[in-house]
Design an enzyme around this catalytic site. Sequence first.
Site, short mmCIF file in Angstrom:
data_model
loop_
_atom_site.label_atom_id
_atom_site.label_comp_id
_atom_site.label_asym_id
_atom_site.label_seq_id
_atom_site.Cartn_x
_atom_site.Cartn_y
_atom_site.Cartn_z
N ASN A 173 0.90 -1.33 -0.10
CA ASN A 173 -0.04 0.06 0.08
C ASN A 173 0.93 1.21 -0.03
O ASN A 173 1.92 1.47 0.64
CB ASN A 173 -1.00 0.12 1.09
N PHE A 177 -1.71 7.90 3.93
CA PHE A 177 -2.38 8.48 4.94
C PHE A 177 -3.64 9.30 4.63
O PHE A 177 -3.79 10.65 4.95
CB PHE A 177 -1.70 9.23 6.19
N SER A 251 10.56 5.37 9.96
CA SER A 251 11.34 6.42 9.29
C SER A 251 12.09 5.88 8.32
O SER A 251 13.45 5.80 8.34
CB SER A 251 12.19 7.24 10.29
N ASN A 253 12.92 6.24 5.14
CA ASN A 253 13.67 6.76 4.22
C ASN A 253 14.82 7.66 4.86
O ASN A 253 15.54 8.25 4.23
CB ASN A 253 13.02 7.88 3.33
N THR A 254 14.95 7.78 6.11
CA THR A 254 16.13 8.35 6.74
C THR A 254 16.86 7.46 7.71
O THR A 254 16.70 7.33 8.90
CB THR A 254 15.44 9.53 7.64
N LYS A 295 5.59 3.30 17.41
CA LYS A 295 5.55 2.17 16.31
C LYS A 295 6.82 2.65 15.25
O LYS A 295 6.85 3.41 14.92
CB LYS A 295 4.26 2.44 15.28
N ASN A 324 5.64 -1.45 11.37
CA ASN A 324 4.79 -0.84 10.37
C ASN A 324 5.34 -1.73 9.08
O ASN A 324 6.15 -2.78 9.33
CB ASN A 324 5.35 0.55 10.12
C1 FMN Z 1 -3.61 -0.85 3.66
C2 FMN Z 1 -2.96 -0.50 4.90
C3 FMN Z 1 -2.82 0.49 5.22
C4 FMN Z 1 -2.11 0.88 6.39
N1 FMN Z 1 -2.42 2.18 7.15
C5 FMN Z 1 -1.46 2.28 8.35
C6 FMN Z 1 -1.48 3.72 9.07
O1 FMN Z 1 -2.40 4.57 8.57
N2 FMN Z 1 -0.83 3.73 9.99
C7 FMN Z 1 0.11 2.90 10.44
O2 FMN Z 1 0.66 3.11 11.56
N3 FMN Z 1 -0.11 1.63 9.90
C8 FMN Z 1 -0.58 1.51 8.76
N4 FMN Z 1 -0.37 0.29 8.26
C9 FMN Z 1 0.47 -0.81 8.82
C10 FMN Z 1 -0.29 -1.92 9.71
O3 FMN Z 1 -0.80 -1.37 10.92
C11 FMN Z 1 0.61 -2.93 10.04
O4 FMN Z 1 1.81 -2.31 10.89
C12 FMN Z 1 1.31 -3.67 8.94
O5 FMN Z 1 0.44 -3.97 7.51
C13 FMN Z 1 1.88 -5.00 9.23
O6 FMN Z 1 0.77 -5.76 9.56
P1 FMN Z 1 0.61 -7.08 8.89
O7 FMN Z 1 1.22 -7.92 8.36
O8 FMN Z 1 -0.50 -8.03 9.80
O9 FMN Z 1 -0.66 -6.33 7.94
C14 FMN Z 1 -1.28 -0.22 7.35
C15 FMN Z 1 -1.18 -1.50 6.42
C16 FMN Z 1 -1.88 -1.63 5.30
C17 FMN Z 1 -1.81 -3.03 4.65
C1 NAG Z 2 5.14 3.04 7.62
O1 NAG Z 2 5.95 2.44 6.21
C2 NAG Z 2 5.80 3.26 5.24
C3 NAG Z 2 6.82 2.33 4.05
O2 NAG Z 2 6.72 1.17 4.49
C4 NAG Z 2 5.99 4.70 5.19
O3 NAG Z 2 5.44 5.16 4.16
C5 NAG Z 2 5.05 5.14 6.48
O4 NAG Z 2 5.12 6.60 6.49
C6 NAG Z 2 5.47 4.68 7.66
N1 NAG Z 2 4.65 5.12 9.02
C7 NAG Z 2 3.26 4.84 9.07
C8 NAG Z 2 2.72 5.40 10.20
O5 NAG Z 2 2.62 3.89 8.46
C1 NAG Z 3 5.60 8.29 9.82
O1 NAG Z 3 6.88 8.58 9.61
C2 NAG Z 3 7.67 8.64 8.62
C3 NAG Z 3 8.86 9.19 8.66
O2 NAG Z 3 9.35 9.85 9.64
C4 NAG Z 3 6.96 9.90 7.59
O3 NAG Z 3 7.36 9.83 6.33
C5 NAG Z 3 5.25 9.51 7.60
O4 NAG Z 3 4.79 10.46 6.97
C6 NAG Z 3 4.71 9.25 8.79
N1 NAG Z 3 3.41 9.06 8.95
C7 NAG Z 3 2.31 9.71 9.31
C8 NAG Z 3 0.96 9.07 9.15
O5 NAG Z 3 2.39 10.77 10.12
#
Ligand code: FMN
Ligand code: NAG
Ligand code: NAG
Length: 441
Positions: A173, A177, A251, A253-254, A295, A324
Site C-alpha cells: 500500500n 495517509f 522512518s 527513508n532516513t 511504532k 509497520n
Molecule cells: C492498507 C494498509 C494501510 C495501513 N495504514 C496504516 C496507517 O495508517 N498507520 C499505521 O501506523 N500503519 C498502517 N498500516 C500498517 C499496519 O498497521 C501494520 O503495521 C502492517 O500492515 C503489518 O501488519 P500485517 O502484516 O498484519 O498487515 C497499514 C497497512 C496496510 C496494509
Molecule cells: C510505515 O511505512 C511506510 C513505508 O513502508 C511509510 O510510508 C509510512 O510513513 C510508515 N509509517 C506509518 C505510520 O505507516
Molecule cells: C511516519 O513517519 C515517516 C517518517 O518519519 C513519515 O514519512 C510519515 O509521513 C509518517 N506517517 C504519518 C502518518 O505521519
Amino acid sequence: MHLHAAGFHHVLRKQAPHRTPVFARRLTTSSSSSLSSARTAVYATLFAASAGLFAVYYYDARSAMHRYVLTPALRHTFDAETGHKIAVKVLRSGLGPRDPVQDDERLRSELWGNELSNPVGLAAGFDKDGEAIDGILNLGFSWVEIGSVTPKPQPGNPKPRVFHLPDDEALINRYGFPSQGSASVLSRLRARIPTFHEAKDNTTAALKPRSVLAINLGKNKTSPVESPDDFVNGVKTFGTYADVLVINVSSPNTPGLRGLQNRELLEDLLASVTKARDELEPSPITARRPRLVLKIAPDLEESQIVDIADLIRNSSIDGVIVSNTTISRPASLRDPNKSEMGGLSGAPLKPRTLQVLKTLRAHLPSSIPLIGCGGIRTGADALEYGRAGASLIQVYTSFGYDGVGTCRRIKDELESLLREENTTWKAVVDDSVKKLSWTGS
Ligand SMILES: Cc1cc2nc3c(=O)[nH]c(=O)nc-3n(C[C@H](O)[C@H](O)[C@H](O)COP(=O)(O)O)c2cc1C
Ligand SMILES: *[C@@H]1O[C@H](CO)[C@@H](O)[C@H](O)[C@H]1NC(C)=O
Ligand SMILES: *[C@@H]1O[C@H](CO)[C@@H](O)[C@H](O)[C@H]1NC(C)=O
Ligand SMILES: *[C@@H]1O[C@H](CO)[C@@H](O)[C@H](O)[C@H]1NC(C)=O
Ligand SMILES: *[C@@H]1O[C@H](CO)[C@@H](O)[C@H](O)[C@H]1NC(C)=O
Ligand SMILES: *[C@@H]1O[C@H](CO)[C@@H](O)[C@H](O)[C@H]1NC(C)=O
Ligand SMILES: *[C@@H]1O[C@H](CO)[C@@H](O)[C@H](O)[C@H]1NC(C)=O
Ligand SMILES: *[C@@H]1O[C@H](CO)[C@@H](O)[C@H](O)[C@H]1NC(C)=O
C-alpha cells in the site's frame, strides 16, 4: 430487507443454542432501524441471497462462509480499496457479525498491569477515521487501533494505492495517509461516549472491559518532517479519548539514526510527546492519562534499533509496536504486483519483524511491553511472537484476506496450542519476556 424475521430464529435455534435471548433481542430489534444506513451498501446484497446465509453471517463471525466465500467474493468483485471501504461501512452500521464466544482463560493477557481478555489486536490503517470501533470490538479483538489520524484532512495519494499480492499472502500500500482529520474523528469519539458516563474502576476508553482503544497519530503531509508539533497536538486532542496513543517513528527513508542530528530529532520528539502527555488532566472516561507507545519500521539496522532502545529507556514511553510495513522486497516474492511502490505487509514481513522484535526486546527492560505486528495469520504465528517476547499481537493483512472471523480463528488456534502444552498466553509471555529482556543498568 425482510430477512431477519424467520430465518434468524431458525438458525438461532439450530446453530447457536447457547446464545442468550438478550443478544438475540438486541440484534433483531436493531436490524430494522439501522438497516437503512447499510441498505445502499452493495456488500449487503451479497448476503441477501438467502435468509439462512444472512443469518449465519450475522450470528457467527467464525463461519467458514467469511473466509472461503464472502471475503474472496468481495476481493474478486471489487478493487482492494473499495472492498476495504465496504467492510468498514458494514462494521460501522452495527449490522456486522459478532464473535459469540467468551474468551478462554488461557488467552488472558496483561499490559501495564491491566488485564485484556485475549492478545489479538487490529492494527492501524483499517479504521482510519474511527468509524467502526464498536463493530471491530464485536469481532473479538481486545485492541482496536484507529488512524493514522492527521491534524488536518488530507486525501492521500492518487489511486490505485493498494495492491493485492495473493500469491505471497501480502499487500502493498501507498495510501499516503488519507484522513478525515482530527476534528472529524474527535467528534465521532465524543458522540460514542454515553451522556452520563461515569469513570469507574477499570473503565477503558474502549468502553468495553478488558479492551483497549488506541489512536495512531499522524502528521500532515505538508508538515516539516523534523517537527514534533503535529504529534504534540494529537496528544492534546485525543488524550482524553484513548487508552493508548501511538506515535509513528517509522522512518524508512532516513536511515542513519546514528547520525547525531537524527538522534537529537528523535530525542526531541520523545521529550515533546511525553511532556504533552504528562501535562494532560486525567481523562474523565478512564480516570488516567493515556499510555504512549511508539511504532517503528522493520527496515532498521541493529545499531539503529539499539539507539532507539537507548532513547526509550531514558524516556517515559510505555511500549513499542513492532512493526509497520517494509519498503524492502524480499527475494521470495512471486506476485506480478511485487514491484509496486509502497509498504509491504503480510506473510513476507514476518521473519524481519520477528528479528527486530527480538533485538529490541534484548535492549528494553521487561517493564516496557512490545506489541508484535507483521504477517500474523494463524494461532501458531501468534505463539511464535509470544515466544519472541511480544505481550500482544496485531493483525491487518490477514484480516483483509480472511475476513471478519480472523480474530476468532486465531484465538481458537492459539487456545488449542496452549492447551496442548498445558500453558497459558500469560505464562508463555512472562517466561519469554523474563528470559529475553534487557537487564543491564
Ligand atoms: C492498507 C494498509 C494501510 C495501513 N495504514 C496504516 C496507517 O495508517 N498507520 C499505521 O501506523 N500503519 C498502517 N498500516 C500498517 C499496519 O498497521 C501494520 O503495521 C502492517 O500492515 C503489518 O501488519 P500485517 O502484516 O498484519 O498487515 C497499514 C497497512 C496496510 C496494509
Ligand atoms: C510505515 O511505512 C511506510 C513505508 O513502508 C511509510 O510510508 C509510512 O510513513 C510508515 N509509517 C506509518 C505510520 O505507516
Ligand atoms: C511516519 O513517519 C515517516 C517518517 O518519519 C513519515 O514519512 C510519515 O509521513 C509518517 N506517517 C504519518 C502518518 O505521519
Ligand atoms: C481491575 O483490574 C484489576 C487487575 O486486572 C483487578 O484485580 C480488579 O479486580 C479490577 N477491578 C474491578 C472493579 O473490576
Ligand atoms: C495488482 O493489483 C491490482 C490492484 O489491486 C489488481 O487489480 C490486480 O489484479 C493485481 N494484479 C495481480 C496480477 O494480482
Ligand atoms: C499541519 O497542518 C495544519 C493545517 O495546515 C497546520 O495548522 C499545522 O501547523 C501543521 N503542522 C505542522 C507541524 O506544520
Ligand atoms: C535522559 O533524558 C534527560 C531528559 O529527559 C536528559 O537530560 C539526559 O541527558 C538524557 N540522558 C541520556 C544519557 O540521554
Ligand atoms: C498443567 O498445569 C497445571 C498448573 O501449571 C498443573 O497443576 C498440572 O499438573 C499440569 N498438568 C499436566 C498434565 O501437565
